[in-house]
Structure formats: C-alpha cells, structure tokens
Scaffold this active site. Sequence first.
Site, PDB file in Angstrom:
ATOM      1  CE1 TYR A   1     -10.173   4.312   5.295  1.00  0.00           C
ATOM      2  CE2 TYR A   1      -9.101   5.500   6.983  1.00  0.00           C
ATOM      3  CZ  TYR A   1      -8.988   5.023   5.806  1.00  0.00           C
ATOM      4  OH  TYR A   1      -7.836   5.302   4.901  1.00  0.00           O
ATOM      5  CE  LYS A   2      -8.325   0.467   4.664  1.00  0.00           C
ATOM      6  NZ  LYS A   2      -8.800   0.959   3.202  1.00  0.00           N
TER       7      LYS A   2
ATOM      8  CG  ASP B   1      -0.783  -1.418   6.974  1.00  0.00           C
ATOM      9  OD1 ASP B   1      -1.861  -1.661   7.712  1.00  0.00           O
ATOM     10  OD2 ASP B   1      -0.548  -0.696   6.182  1.00  0.00           O
TER      11      ASP B   1
ATOM     12  CG  PHE C   1      -1.773   0.944   0.955  1.00  0.00           C
ATOM     13  CD1 PHE C   1      -3.088   0.833   0.229  1.00  0.00           C
ATOM     14  CD2 PHE C   1      -2.023   2.260   1.580  1.00  0.00           C
ATOM     15  CE1 PHE C   1      -3.924   2.056   0.036  1.00  0.00           C
ATOM     16  CE2 PHE C   1      -2.692   3.328   1.617  1.00  0.00           C
ATOM     17  CZ  PHE C   1      -3.723   3.196   0.700  1.00  0.00           C
TER      18      PHE C   1
ATOM     19  NE  ARG D   1     -10.575  -2.865  -3.100  1.00  0.00           N
ATOM     20  CZ  ARG D   1      -9.848  -2.076  -2.280  1.00  0.00           C
ATOM     21  NH1 ARG D   1      -8.647  -2.309  -1.665  1.00  0.00           N
ATOM     22  NH2 ARG D   1     -10.367  -1.121  -1.866  1.00  0.00           N
TER      23      ARG D   1
END
Lengths: 414, 414
Positions: free
Chosen positions: B226-227, B201, B127, B373
């Site tokens: 927030y996921k 991560d 990422f 995705r």
Amino acid sequence: MLDQARALDAADPLREYRSRFELPEGVIYLDGNSLGALPKATKARLSHVVQREWGSDLIRSWNATENGGDWITAPQRIGAKIAPLVGAQPHEVIACDSVSVNLTKLIGAALTMNAGRTVVLSEPGNFPTDLYMVQGLQARGMAEQRLVARDKMIEALDPKNGGRDVALLMLTHVHYKTGEMFDMAALTKAAHDAGALVLWDLSHSGGAVPVDLNAAGADFAVGCGYKYLNGGPGAPAYAFVAERHHETFRQPITGWMGHAQPFAFSDTYEPAPGVSRMLAGTPPILAMAALECGVELMAEIGMDRLVAKSRALSEFFGAAMAQHCPHMRCVSPADPAQRGSQLSFRHAEAYAICQALIARGVIGDFRDPDILRFGFAPAYVSFADAAGAVTALAEILDSGEWDAPEFRQRAAVT
Amino acid sequence: MLDQARALDAADPLREYRSRFELPEGVIYLDGNSLGALPKATKARLSHVVQREWGSDLIRSWNATENGGDWITAPQRIGAKIAPLVGAQPHEVIACDSVSVNLTKLIGAALTMNAGRTVVLSEPGNFPTDLYMVQGLQARGMAEQRLVARDKMIEALDPKNGGRDVALLMLTHVHYKTGEMFDMAALTKAAHDAGALVLWDLSHSGGAVPVDLNAAGADFAVGCGYKYLNGGPGAPAYAFVAERHHETFRQPITGWMGHAQPFAFSDTYEPAPGVSRMLAGTPPILAMAALECGVELMAEIGMDRLVAKSRALSEFFGAAMAQHCPHMRCVSPADPAQRGSQLSFRHAEAYAICQALIARGVIGDFRDPDILRFGFAPAYVSFADAAGAVTALAEILDSGEWDAPEFRQRAAVT
C-alpha cells in the site's frame, strides 16, 4: 411443486430482500455457503471508499473525515455489528485477517493459557485448515493433535480417557460437508468440566443458524466473512474472545495494529486492551468495506428471520428431493434444528452431476470425493429457486446427461 | 524555485504518468510512502471484479472465466509481477496477508531451518511490527531478540561477539523514519558468513529504490502493497523466498490455501510446492485486484525510471529546504544512493508543523516523537509539488502559524 414454491415465496417475510442483492439472470444460486451473493449496496459503498476516501482524502481517511474515513476503527466497528448475529457482546468480536490466521492466534492463546496441557482435541474430517493449523504448531513441538469421532467427543474429555491432557477443544459448529451441527452448549460444558478451553469455528454458522456464544459459555470463536455474511470473495474473517479472557489472553501474532499505542512506535510490544489485541497488520480496507455492507444487511434482517427462512427452505428442498430424486442419499441430519443451512447428498458421480447442474445454471457445489452440496442463503434464495434446482437435478439424473466428458474434467477449484 | 521546478517537470520522462492517478485538486501529496495514491485504472478494475466476477459469475470466478476470474492464481500471478521490481524470479514472490503475518511465517521458517540457534538479530528503532513479531515468539520460548545499533551490526555477527547464536538477521532495508538504507549485499554476506539466514523488510523500498534480492543472495523478504505499489489502504503484502529454499522451508501458519491439494480436503497438511506454501487462508480478492492494478502500473514504468525520478526529486527538495528552511535539520543521508525515497527532518514541534502543512493542503507525515517526513512517490509527485511544499513550510515557519491549539491536538492516527 413450483406452484407450492410460488405460494411460499408470496408469503415469505424476506421476499423483499432478494432485490437487495445482485443475482444474475438464469441462475439458481445455492452456493452462498461458499461465496455469498453481492449486496447492491456494496457497489456504491466500495465506489465511495475508492473514489472519495482513498482517491480524494488519501491518508487522512485513517481518521474520521467529512467523507467518512475512520478506517482505523473498522475492525472493532464491524466486529460489533457481527456480535448480535452470534450471541456476543459488541466488544467481544473483531473483524480481521482470515479464518486460518485467526485460528493460529486463538489456538496459540489457548495453549498459553492452559499451560501444562498440549492436546488440541478435534474430529477427523473437520474443515482442513482447522486441523492444519494444529499440525503446524505440532511440527514445532507446541501442540499435539488428537482426533476422535464426533459421537465420542464427550467421552474423550473424560479424565479416564486422557481428558486431563486437553488444552483446547476446537470444533466447527456446522460441518462444511454434511451440515451436521454440534450442540455448542453441551460440548462447551463438557470441555470446561475437563479443564479445557473451547474454540468454535462458525464459518458455516454465522448468519445462517442460531448461535449464542455467551449462553454456551464459549471461550473463543472464529468465523468467515464471505459465506452467509456476504462480504465478498476472501472477505476478512472475524474472531470472538469472551470478555472474561480479555485481560489475560495473549495471541502469538503480535503485530503493531494490536499494540496498545501503535502510533507511539515503541520498540516493545504491549497488547491493546481486550479483543483489539487480535489485530496484527494493517487491515485491508477495501475488503473490510465490502464486509461491512454484507454484515449490515444481515443485521438488518436479523437472525430470527434468517433462521426461520433457512429452515423452511431446506425443509421444502428436502421434501422435494425425496419425492423427485429418491436415489440421492441425503447425508445431512433430518432435523433442521440439528443442521446448518444446507443439504448434502452422496453420489459416486457427484462431481459430474454438479457440473451438469452448473451447465443448466443451477449452482451448488461438490466436495471431494462424493458430496453434492446445496446451500440455502436465507436472505436471497427463494422457494422457486429450490423447486427449480430439484427439477433440474431430476431431469439430469433421468436423462443421464451428466455422463459426458466435459462434466468429468476437474477444474482447478472444485 | 518554482520556475526551476516547472522546467524539471517539463523535461521529466515520467510526466505523463501523473495523469494515470487520481490526485485531488489543491493537494500536494508527499505521503505516498504511507499510502500510495489511487491509480485511475483501479476504479474500473474493481468495478469489474465486483459487478461481473463476483456479482454475475459468483463462485465460478475462482476458476478462469470469460469475464476473467482466475482468483485462485492471484497470489502467484501478482507475486510474479512484483518480482522484477525487487530483483527476484517470478516464482519466488507471492502476494498474501499482511507484512506482520508474513514476518511471523518467515521468522518461524528461519528458526526451524537454523535449528539450534534462536537469536533474531535486528536494530532498535526498526519498524515496530518487525520487532513485535520476534517478541511474540520470544514470549513462547521460540526466539530470542537481540538488538544492536546499525553501525555495529556486522560486528555483532562475528563469532567473537555471539554471532554463532544468530539464526536470522532481520532488517528493514530503508528505515521508515530516517530513510537510511542498509547495504543489502554486504549485510547479507556477513550474515551468511556467520551461518545466519537473512530476512529483509522491503516495505519502504519496493517500487522506490533499487533492490536486487538475488544479487545480494537474500534468503527471505517481505514488503508492503500500500505504499509505493499503490495497492490501496491495507493492501495485501508480498513475500519472497529464494528458490534454493523452496524444497526445505516450512512456515508455521499452515493454512489450507498453502496445501499441495487444497480441494482434496485431506486431514493431513502437505505443503504446496515452493513459495505457494506461504499461503494460509483465502485471499481477499477485492483487495488483491486493487493491488494488481498498482503493481502493473509500477511494472510498466520500470524500476530504472522510478529510481532516477525519485533521486532527482529528493535532491531538488533537499536543496530547496537547505535554502528556504535552513533551521529544519535533515536526518536522512545526504547521498541519495544511501537513502529511501524520502527526506525526514527533526523539529521539536514536528507534529504541529505537520498539521499546519496539512491545513494548507501539503500532506507529509509525522512520526513520533519529532520527525517530519516527506515521501517522494516517483510515479506521480512533481517537482512543482516539491517546490510548493518547501514554500508552504517556509511560510509556516516564518509566520509561526503552526503554534495554534488546533494543530497540537493529536488525532487517533498520526
């Protein structure tokens, strides 16, 4: 005293703005310099952001939608609204992260721009996080902290006194304890003459006292969203980078939101144009929405009216204190043009007195070890509030009611 | 396919949890891996925090009050609630700042602890913010980025291949694009054997796949609020520091909230005990309150049930895709134990196809340059959602309706 206060309130051009805030019954709130009050508009706005933008539109709200959205531009949009409050151009200010994190970014940027110099000059007793940030860099060999008393600051910038080592002059414009205010233009000029950059912490200034960053020639600034900007507890902070540095400054927390093309997901960092490269991670949108409401209200009132009211309030409070509480020693400057929107008093029993005031519904605050601090948030504090606080304090001092075990017991947060 | 999905939904032990979320009518939401849905409890909780804790109690809410308050312990309290979701002890996790900022802190900590070594080892295509953080340090001479392909990672830790230079192995457990999952225990052991520290991560892992940081012997971790934790847009992140490092680790963003005694306002930084020294500035309380609601809901369901549902959903979706959309090439691992809670497909027209799906109310996402995705947030996605998405996609591909100008126009946030 109360009659005079009521007359002043009746003539106050900001008197209608008090009703734009939620203020609890029976409370006199003189701590807006620590946490600003809740604007009524914030409740509806947050409810909209939660229910419609998050709940209904979900991920789509990062872009502009029929319900609003446009979360992705919130840092720049809110920054542009803060800019006129601090004498900046709209594209020179951005809302993001905390004051602490923004200090790290800008100290890091300054040290890189002024390569060969490592000293960060500041004063002892500056707000702790400002000093701690320099110490964090010093522990890694990246900076050297130098602290000199405020009245020796210009002297310390002289080449004869090591001024040539100073990479950055970092000062808090209004002192959090005493309310003393630095002459931003004079100190910025002295630093520039010495080849140093300047970073101003506006945490106790923005929204309360006149600030003109560009007139002073400031390089960098940071400021707080949760005091006079009424952005909510722990609201995101803001940062200023003068336009002339936009091409060249590089800050060390190089996160994806500060990338020139975050959604290209490139392996290689390339800074976004201008102040946008101050961004690091994804901004906390709920907290940003509350900040935006607070900022909009301050912008609507405008700095001229806020400053005039602030000075009138603190002058009234100071005079009343001198008359009714003559034994409380004021440590703030007597001239309202040389202090922030607060008055601070020194007393050995400041902690217990502060608690006794809170028990009567008068909320000021205590700062270790012996400061009792009263802040005058000009948008919603009334002259009657100021009169009521002085009356309560006089009664507490006369009666000695502060001298009780429950008022001496320290809370986790003082 | 829809009948089979309905039967699976009827037998789903988590079927009651869907009603604990706000989900808009007519939308199939397969993007909880980018922004989790709104828990209904969050609305009431935020309203309480705004109206009572901020509006009525004001500054007093930093301490515990009759209305709740206790804002000052929110980072540790929420961290302790996240801990069981990632195999950590309660005092090893703290909620604060963003993933990006927490990466800077922990990369900095690792480089200090492993003095003499400067390489941070990771993979290309990690990422972006993870890599950018290393590059920010590298630009200051503090680190050296080394990227090797994931199947060469253990080899790269061998002393023969420069493994002795590696201070830190920094990997994202579940790849954001492909969903590929690293073997955390094996890589952590290989890194330790090479004398390196490890930072994981967990942004695409926490709340979705089994994570046992302590069983793997991990040193540090960061993760996203927030996921799959449903903490709201840009929610604060979390960080993990293994207990064995609590005495010795030092992170570089040394803010006042991470001081041993923040309210002593000392001029000298002294780190708070343990993971609390990860704090820098004042935490955004409104965003923290929303995060706490999301975390509590995930903790109530528990990781075992979340993982079982996630795997069942993605297996169902993958089989349906193979049958109804055979030309979409899946780039996620076939074994659900070796991937995150998502399936990703490669198609040259992925962007336009994604937009055509959104126009039909099926929200997945696109990742540059050619990835479509689909995320399966196990707490609220149903098998009927999965079936509906496959049906819509099959129709879009058959009809060619994606091939329209409005679906090719790129938005600011993709």
